[in-house]
Design an enzyme around this catalytic site. Structure first.
Site, PDB file in Angstrom:
ATOM      1  CB  CYS A  60      -0.970  -0.013   1.179  1.00  0.00           C
ATOM      2  SG  CYS A  60      -0.199   0.022   2.816  1.00  0.00           S
ATOM      3  CG  HIS A  66      -4.553  -0.063   3.787  1.00  0.00           C
ATOM      4  ND1 HIS A  66      -3.756  -0.818   2.969  1.00  0.00           N
ATOM      5  CD2 HIS A  66      -5.593   0.342   3.007  1.00  0.00           C
ATOM      6  CE1 HIS A  66      -4.287  -0.889   1.764  1.00  0.00           C
ATOM      7  NE2 HIS A  66      -5.394  -0.182   1.756  1.00  0.00           N
ATOM      8  CG  HIS A  72      -6.716   0.392  -1.795  1.00  0.00           C
ATOM      9  ND1 HIS A  72      -7.004  -0.178  -0.576  1.00  0.00           N
ATOM     10  CD2 HIS A  72      -7.671  -0.074  -2.640  1.00  0.00           C
ATOM     11  CE1 HIS A  72      -8.070  -0.941  -0.664  1.00  0.00           C
ATOM     12  NE2 HIS A  72      -8.505  -0.897  -1.900  1.00  0.00           N
TER      13      HIS A  72
END
Length: 394
Positions: free
Chosen positions: A306, A354, A366
């Site tokens: 990420c 994240h 993402h």
């Protein structure tokens, strides 16, 4: 005459049971048998909802461990460069120290051959710490200016070399610690992912279908929330535009002059245009990565995690972001979710494990988790409460 017979117990009596102890034992056995009859082997299996929650938690924990791995890897890389530099410096300084020692040796040898000094002079000059003898006036008087300079250079080189050696030793210890942290984080990620895969592999085809249905329902709810945010942002943007047009109309009606008004409009939009251009480049880069696999610790170009994706996206726009989420969250200005703009970074969970790149209308690009691919998704994919913050890098 009083009766000697014992009175009959007044408490409840179970048919066929003559003593309270036996009655209690029988009732306990009946209860246990009843519980055993009600229990089935399937009761030991977790429910589908429990499996889903457990897997999601494992993936999230793996994500957090991945960021720790990334941080340890970055620290290890920097520390290794520092250690290499220090060792090179120590080698160079050691050579200089040897050169200074050789020059002192040549002076001592010459003095000894000519008889200009007693043999102890060589010992004093070539000692590990000749500075201890320099305060003795009789020795200093025997040294010429060049010799004194050579001695000073030797002492300086010796001191600096020892200092660099200590720094190198400390840096090597830090490097070892960083390498241990790296191994621990890597092991943690692998264990979490293995457990998640094991749980999923034990599901039946029917359970997998039900799990997919649950996931689809979550996605539909996330899409609904994204649509709500998009509508809210569109209404706010329309209202801002209306207010700007009204203000410009008032200036025009007041006869302040078109040139002045035009200049003011240009100045106010210029910063936004610059930011927008960079954000457009970052989004264009991220969009080009859609379909590439998530791989923990990866920074491209074939796969990403990420924070590796967001770092690479903004790098394409000329903006340098830190490697990990914990640092990226501090690399810009925090704004409310309702004011998120394309290019902003959206961070998730209390441990900031994240991050995604906001593209507008409540959506982001993402790299979600192991086994998944870079994709567009609602920022509400794991519920509104999972959003930690929104940060504008440029």
């Amino acid at each position: 005459m009083a009766s000697h017979r014992k009175s009959r117990p007044t408490g409840p009596r179970v048919a066929g049971i003559r003593t309270p102890a036996l009655a209690t034992a029988a009732l306990t056995s009946v209860a246990l048998l009843s519980q055993t009859a009600q229990a089935t082997p399937s009761d030991d299996r977790p429910t589908l909802e429990e499996v889903e929650k457990k897997v999601d938690d494992l993936y999230r924990q793996a994500g957090s461990a991945t960021e720790k791995y990334n941080a340890a890897k970055e620290k290890t890389s920097k520390q290794r460069k520092k250690v290499d530099g220090l060792l090179d410096d120590v080698a160079k300084r050691t050579q200089k120290l040897n050169d200074a020692r050789a020059e002192l040796g040549s002076f001592a040898s010459a003095q000894y051959r000519t008889g200009a000094a007693v043999p102890e002079t060589a010992t004093l000059l070539l000692a590990d710490s000749p500075q201890d003898y320099f305060d003795q006036n009789q020795l200093m008087d025997r040294l010429t200016g060049r010799q004194k300079s050579a001695v000073d250079d030797y002492v300086t080189q010796q001191s600096e070399t020892m200092k660099k050696r200590r720094e190198a030793t400390e840096s090597l210890e830090t490097l070892t610690e960083s390498q241990n942290d790296l191994k621990t984080a890597k092991s943690t990620v692998q264990k979490k992912l293995a457990t998640a895969r094991e749980l999923l592999s034990e599901l039946t085809a029917e359970e997998k279908a039900r799990l997919a249905a649950i996931e689809k329902k979550k996605q539909q709810e996330a899409a609904r929330k994204a649509a709500e945010l998009a509508k809210q942002q569109a209404e706010e943007a329309a209202e801002r535009k209306r207010q700007e047009e009204a203000a410009q109309q008032q200036e025009s009606d007041a006869g302040s002059g078109g040139t002045s008004t035009g200049t003011g409009s240009s100045d106010s939009s210029s910063p936004g245009t610059s930011t927008g251009t960079k954000a457009d480049k970052a989004i264009a880069f991220a969009r080009a990565q859609i379909g590439k696999p998530y791989v923990w610790g990866a920074t491209g170009p074939d796969s990403y995690d990420c924070s590796g994706l967001t770092q690479a996206a903004w790098k394409a726009a000329g903006v340098t972001l830190p490697r990990v989420t914990y640092d990226q969250v501090n690399a810009g200005t925090t704004v409310p979710v309702s004011q998120a703009q394309p290019g902003d970074l959206v961070f998730f969970y209390d441990d900031i494990s994240h991050v995604g790149l906001y593209i507008g209308d409540g959506m982001m690009i993402h790299a979600p988790k192991p086994g998944a691919y870079v994709r567009e998704e609602s920022i509400f994919y794991d519920g509104e409460s999972s959003i930690y913050s929104v940060v504008r890098p440029a």
